[in-house]
Design an enzyme around this catalytic site. Structure first.
Site, PDB file in Angstrom:
ATOM      1  N   ARG A 168       0.808  -1.224   0.000  1.00  0.00           N
ATOM      2  CA  ARG A 168       0.000   0.000   0.000  1.00  0.00           C
ATOM      3  C   ARG A 168       0.842   1.277   0.000  1.00  0.00           C
ATOM      4  O   ARG A 168       0.547   2.217  -0.729  1.00  0.00           O
ATOM      5  CB  ARG A 168      -0.897  -0.017   1.246  1.00  0.00           C
ATOM      6  N   ARG A 210     -13.086  -1.593  -1.664  1.00  0.00           N
ATOM      7  CA  ARG A 210     -12.697  -1.303  -0.283  1.00  0.00           C
ATOM      8  C   ARG A 210     -13.802  -0.656   0.542  1.00  0.00           C
ATOM      9  O   ARG A 210     -14.008  -1.044   1.699  1.00  0.00           O
ATOM     10  CB  ARG A 210     -11.419  -0.455  -0.245  1.00  0.00           C
ATOM     11  N   TYR A 246     -14.708  -2.900   3.650  1.00  0.00           N
ATOM     12  CA  TYR A 246     -14.143  -2.467   4.940  1.00  0.00           C
ATOM     13  C   TYR A 246     -14.737  -1.157   5.442  1.00  0.00           C
ATOM     14  O   TYR A 246     -14.198  -0.558   6.378  1.00  0.00           O
ATOM     15  CB  TYR A 246     -12.634  -2.227   4.817  1.00  0.00           C
ATOM     16  N   CYS A 301     -26.310  -3.499  -8.343  1.00  0.00           N
ATOM     17  CA  CYS A 301     -27.561  -3.715  -7.609  1.00  0.00           C
ATOM     18  C   CYS A 301     -27.310  -4.266  -6.209  1.00  0.00           C
ATOM     19  O   CYS A 301     -27.616  -5.419  -5.913  1.00  0.00           O
ATOM     20  CB  CYS A 301     -28.457  -4.642  -8.403  1.00  0.00           C
ATOM     21  N   GLU A 302     -26.713  -3.466  -5.367  1.00  0.00           N
ATOM     22  CA  GLU A 302     -26.467  -3.806  -3.964  1.00  0.00           C
ATOM     23  C   GLU A 302     -26.463  -2.494  -3.194  1.00  0.00           C
ATOM     24  O   GLU A 302     -25.841  -1.523  -3.646  1.00  0.00           O
ATOM     25  CB  GLU A 302     -25.064  -4.404  -3.772  1.00  0.00           C
ATOM     26  N   TYR A 313      -4.874  -2.075  -3.830  1.00  0.00           N
ATOM     27  CA  TYR A 313      -6.069  -2.881  -3.552  1.00  0.00           C
ATOM     28  C   TYR A 313      -7.312  -2.299  -4.227  1.00  0.00           C
ATOM     29  O   TYR A 313      -8.428  -2.417  -3.719  1.00  0.00           O
ATOM     30  CB  TYR A 313      -6.283  -3.041  -2.038  1.00  0.00           C
TER      31      TYR A 313
END
Ligand code: LLP
Length: 422
Positions: A283, A319, A323, A350-351, A378
């Site tokens: 990262r 992400r 998270y 669709c969520e 990521y």
């Protein structure tokens, strides 16, 4: 050019190095991952600089961003690579990386992966269990080779990070428990096709303080002493990766501050300066070197909440959904002709979990471009094709040049491996 300055406004228009993101969107479409070459190189160089004069191998953890062009530019800068699959090894080789600078991490290495890694001549296997050790010994015997090994020890320290990305606690699946490590080392030392080389740990990701690293270092050094007393000499200590970046207001130590603190701790140890040191940063090398460029499709209001529906989604950047991670949202054009309002920035998937940012004050209209910040790590690496969404194009900016380093996927390619009914 450091990471903060790679993406900057010039006359109210957001640039990546010397290229306007609006021009990039016009030419390459959206959603698009845009990386700054110099931001990546500068971040890597700061680790190298901090290791000056020491026997050190700074690896890039490929899982953070495994694009071949990024691997290649880091390989040219002298990076080693931390891999967790045979596929990642193939990427390193395909990008011209040096397998003798590769560390093979991961809890579930298959026999086939071990064979490939042995044949390629990786620097070290970071072994995470006794079963894995025995398997590696067998596979190495079948190749008439000795496998270079570190045991990844779980030091049981709290990295103070999100539970999904914390790895150094006793209850995690990672590593060999500190109290079992000595026995497993004795076992390893007695195996004909294993060569004990070092000790490794990785305590988590997005760590924003030096303290957990020092706590882990102390635990490792305790073991190094116990092994020394037992006649088992190590050559290197691998401190893993995990250094955090600023997404919002975090204040992680610089590469230099972290490494200096670790080296100081090491040098206080009677034999500490004898050991080579390995790192596995992901990262902190690429995270702030990339943005996800996206266009606002619709603005809408449901009750009290306003939504900016953009053309990037959770499949592109997982992400936030996974998270509840925070990513900055930067309008590509700063405008004063519309009022700033608070929006949830959401995708077309669709969520309800498909959001990229929540409750952000933005002065935008439909058709505007947004840059989702700190998306270099990521981001694309975790992207999927959910909802049959082709993955975004990846672009590398170098000064005023833009290079396509991964083409936008076509829908046909998404079902190319599928077969109609017979
Ligand atoms: N070494 C090992 C053994 C690892 O498991 C990891 C990351 C690294 C090095 C690199 O860690 P870094 O320097 O990038 O923090 N998907 C999550 C992060 C998962 C990290 C997994 N292991 C996220 O998006 O935050």
């Amino acid at each position: 050019m450091n990471q903060e300055s790679a993406f900057r406004y010039r006359e109210h228009s957001l640039f990546a190095e010397d290229v306007a993101l609006a021009d990039i969107a016009r030419e390459h479409g959206t959603p698009a991952y845009v990386y700054s070459r110099s931001a990546i190189e500068t971040a890597f160089a700061s680790f190298v600089q901090a290791c000056r004069g020491r026997d050190a191998l700074v690896c890039f953890a490929l899982k953070a961003n495994s694009n071949l062009a990024i691997i290649e530019l880091l390989a040219r800068a002298g990076a080693g690579f931390d891999i967790v699959s045979g596929g990642e090894l193939q990427r390193v080789v395909a990008a011209g990386g040096d397998p003798s600078k590769v560390l093979f991490s991961g809890v579930g290495k298959s026999e086939a992966e071990m064979r490939c890694a042995l044949d390629a001549g990786v620097r070290c296997f970071n072994v995470e269990s006794e079963s894995e050790l025995l398997r590696l010994d067998r596979v190495a015997a079948s190749r008439k080779l000795r496998a270079p090994v570190s045991l990844r020890v779980n030091p049981d320290v709290d990295a103070g990070t999100h539970p999904y990305i914390s790895t150094g606690l006793r209850e995690n699946k990672f590593g060999i428990a500190h109290e079992d490590a000595l026995d497993v080392y004795r076992r390893a030392a007695a195996l004909a096709n294993i060569e004990v080389k070092g000790i490794a740990c990785h305590i988590g990701s997005q760590i924003t303080s030096v303290d957990p690293y020092l706590a882990a270092a102390d635990k490792l050094l305790e073991l190094v002493d116990a092994l020394h007393a037992d006649g088992i000499e190590l050559h290197h200590i691998d401190f893993g990766g995990g250094l955090g970046i600023r997404y919002r207001d975090e204040d992680p130590p610089s590469a230099q501050a972290l490494l200096e603190a670790l080296f100081r701790r090491l040098d206080r140890h009677p034999r500490g300066s004898r050991y080579g040191v390995f790192f596995e940063f992901g990262r902190s090398i690429v995270g702030n070197a990339g943005v996800l460029l996206t266009r606002v499709e619709y603005l809408k209001q449901n009750g009290e909440r306003r939504f900016a529906i953009v053309d990037a989604a959770m499949n592109d950047l997982m992400r936030p959904a996974l998270y509840e991670a925070y990513h900055g949202v930067l309008p590509v054009r700063q405008r004063d002709d519309v009022e700033a309002r608070r929006y949830d920035v959401v995708g077309p998937v669709c969520e309800s979990g498909d959001w990229l940012a929540r409750d952000r004050s933005l002065a935008i209209e439909e058709g505007d471009l947004l840059a989702i910040a700190s998306a270099g790590a990521y981001g694309m690496a975790m992207a999927s094709n959910y909802n049959t969404r082709p993955r975004a194009v990846e672009l590398l900016v170098d000064g005023a040049q833009v290079q396509v380093v991964r083409e936008r996927e076509s829908v046909a390619s998404l079902f190319a491996l599928e077969r109609r009914l017979r």
